[in-house]
Design a protein around this motif. Structure first.
Motif, short mmCIF file in Angstrom:
data_model
loop_
_atom_site.label_atom_id
_atom_site.label_comp_id
_atom_site.label_asym_id
_atom_site.label_seq_id
_atom_site.Cartn_x
_atom_site.Cartn_y
_atom_site.Cartn_z
N MET A 8 -14.04 0.70 -38.30
CA MET A 8 -14.93 0.62 -37.04
C MET A 8 -14.60 -0.19 -36.05
SD MET A 8 -18.99 0.59 -36.46
CE MET A 8 -19.03 -1.22 -36.57
N ILE A 9 -14.23 0.19 -35.03
CA ILE A 9 -13.97 -0.91 -33.88
C ILE A 9 -15.17 -0.90 -32.97
CG2 ILE A 9 -12.49 -1.18 -31.65
CD1 ILE A 9 -10.35 0.09 -33.32
N LYS A 10 -15.58 -2.19 -32.38
CA LYS A 10 -16.61 -2.24 -31.50
C LYS A 10 -15.92 -3.28 -30.44
CE LYS A 10 -21.23 -4.09 -31.30
NZ LYS A 10 -22.11 -4.89 -32.05
N LEU A 11 -16.50 -3.48 -29.33
CA LEU A 11 -16.11 -4.25 -28.13
C LEU A 11 -17.52 -5.01 -27.75
CD1 LEU A 11 -13.77 -1.98 -26.07
CD2 LEU A 11 -13.32 -3.44 -27.93
N ILE A 12 -17.17 -6.20 -27.51
CA ILE A 12 -18.22 -7.04 -26.82
C ILE A 12 -17.78 -7.26 -25.24
CG2 ILE A 12 -19.61 -9.15 -26.68
CD1 ILE A 12 -18.85 -9.64 -29.75
N VAL A 13 -18.46 -6.66 -24.29
CA VAL A 13 -17.77 -6.67 -22.97
C VAL A 13 -18.70 -7.28 -22.17
CG1 VAL A 13 -17.28 -5.22 -21.06
CG2 VAL A 13 -16.69 -4.59 -23.35
N GLY A 14 -18.01 -8.15 -21.12
CA GLY A 14 -18.66 -8.77 -19.96
C GLY A 14 -17.62 -9.80 -19.33
N LYS A 15 -18.00 -10.03 -17.98
CA LYS A 15 -17.25 -11.16 -17.35
C LYS A 15 -17.19 -12.37 -18.09
CE LYS A 15 -15.95 -8.99 -13.44
NZ LYS A 15 -14.64 -8.88 -13.00
N LYS A 16 -16.37 -13.33 -17.76
CA LYS A 16 -16.18 -14.57 -18.20
C LYS A 16 -17.47 -15.39 -18.02
CE LYS A 16 -13.27 -18.77 -18.15
NZ LYS A 16 -12.02 -19.33 -18.24
N GLY A 17 -17.83 -16.10 -19.07
CA GLY A 17 -19.03 -17.06 -18.98
C GLY A 17 -20.49 -16.24 -19.25
N THR A 18 -20.23 -15.00 -19.85
CA THR A 18 -21.41 -14.12 -19.98
C THR A 18 -21.96 -14.46 -21.50
OG1 THR A 18 -20.20 -12.17 -20.50
CG2 THR A 18 -21.14 -12.44 -18.32
N GLY A 19 -21.24 -14.98 -22.33
CA GLY A 19 -21.75 -15.24 -23.76
C GLY A 19 -20.90 -14.47 -24.90
N LYS A 20 -19.87 -13.85 -24.37
CA LYS A 20 -19.29 -13.06 -25.40
C LYS A 20 -18.91 -13.74 -26.76
CE LYS A 20 -16.26 -11.98 -22.49
NZ LYS A 20 -16.63 -12.85 -21.54
N LEU A 34 -13.59 -0.61 -16.94
CA LEU A 34 -12.94 0.03 -18.09
C LEU A 34 -12.71 1.44 -18.01
CD1 LEU A 34 -14.40 -2.25 -20.63
CD2 LEU A 34 -11.97 -2.88 -19.60
N PRO A 35 -11.88 1.91 -18.31
CA PRO A 35 -11.44 3.31 -18.40
C PRO A 35 -12.36 4.03 -19.52
CG PRO A 35 -9.49 2.37 -19.03
CD PRO A 35 -10.36 1.34 -18.79
N ALA A 36 -12.64 5.24 -19.44
CA ALA A 36 -13.05 5.93 -20.61
C ALA A 36 -12.80 5.74 -22.06
CB ALA A 36 -13.40 7.40 -20.33
N SER A 37 -11.31 5.48 -21.88
CA SER A 37 -10.91 5.46 -23.58
C SER A 37 -11.05 4.19 -23.91
CB SER A 37 -9.30 5.40 -23.28
OG SER A 37 -8.80 4.28 -22.28
N VAL A 38 -11.54 3.05 -23.20
CA VAL A 38 -12.10 1.77 -23.68
C VAL A 38 -13.55 1.71 -23.76
CG1 VAL A 38 -12.10 -0.80 -23.20
CG2 VAL A 38 -10.13 0.55 -22.50
N GLN A 39 -14.32 2.38 -22.90
CA GLN A 39 -15.67 2.52 -23.03
C GLN A 39 -16.19 3.11 -24.24
OE1 GLN A 39 -18.03 3.54 -19.43
NE2 GLN A 39 -16.41 2.49 -18.06
N ALA A 40 -15.40 3.90 -24.66
CA ALA A 40 -15.79 4.79 -25.90
C ALA A 40 -16.17 3.74 -27.16
CB ALA A 40 -14.62 5.68 -26.20
N PHE A 41 -15.42 2.49 -27.28
CA PHE A 41 -15.51 1.61 -28.43
C PHE A 41 -16.74 0.65 -28.08
CE2 PHE A 41 -11.31 3.09 -28.71
CZ PHE A 41 -11.43 3.78 -29.62
N ILE A 42 -17.23 0.64 -26.85
CA ILE A 42 -18.24 -0.21 -26.64
C ILE A 42 -19.34 -0.01 -27.27
CG2 ILE A 42 -20.05 -1.42 -24.70
CD1 ILE A 42 -17.54 -0.72 -22.81
N GLY A 43 -20.18 -0.75 -28.30
CA GLY A 43 -21.20 -0.73 -29.15
C GLY A 43 -22.29 -1.39 -28.78
#
Length: 136
Positions: free
Chosen positions: A1-13, A127-136
């Motif tokens: 399973m692939i999951k992404l933690i997404v956010g601008k720099k400095g957002t605590g990722k 991010l394109p839909a292909s990347v957004q599909a992995f945001i969990g």
């Protein structure tokens, strides 16, 4: 399973990633691996997690990054969790290539019981839909 933690720099990722590594180490019956571009997490993650740096192997671009990750997983079937920090610094900021990379990697690990988490320094809307599909 692939999951992404997404956010601008400095957002605590990275802090979220560190907490996830700590939890994975406690729960895992196998090995936990954390990959980063340059050494910055050495004192932040538990010593029982393996820490790897892509800069030591001159990994650049998503094709090399794919080979690096699949090589790690192919040589170590006991990895239960793989965490990658600074994904865009390793692979590049081409979001379409990132999407293709994630889809290809997802196919490659589909039959394995491994959790893979990436940090992505970008707003979800960029991010394109292909990347957004992995945001969990």
């Amino acid at each position: 399973m692939i999951k992404l933690i997404v956010g601008k720099k400095g957002t605590g990722k990275t802090k979220i990633l560190i907490n996830m590594v700590e939890e994975a180490v406690k729960a895992s019956n196998g090995n936990v691996v954390c990959v980063e571009k340059v050494p910055k997490l050495t004192y932040d993650i538990p010593s029982s997690a393996r820490l790897m740096e892509t800069s030591k192997d001159n990994i650049e671009g998503y094709d090399e990054f794919y080979g690096y990750i699949t090589g790690i997983l192919s040589g170590n079937f006991d990895i239960t969790d793989l965490f990658i920090d600074s994904t865009l610094r390793i692979g590049g900021r081409d979001y379409d290539k990132l999407g293709k990379f994630l889809e290809k990697l997802n196919t490659a690990v589909a039959d394995r019981e491994v959790n893979i988490v990436f940090t992505i320094s970008a707003d979800k809307e960029e991010l394109p839909a292909s990347v957004q599909a992995f945001i969990g």
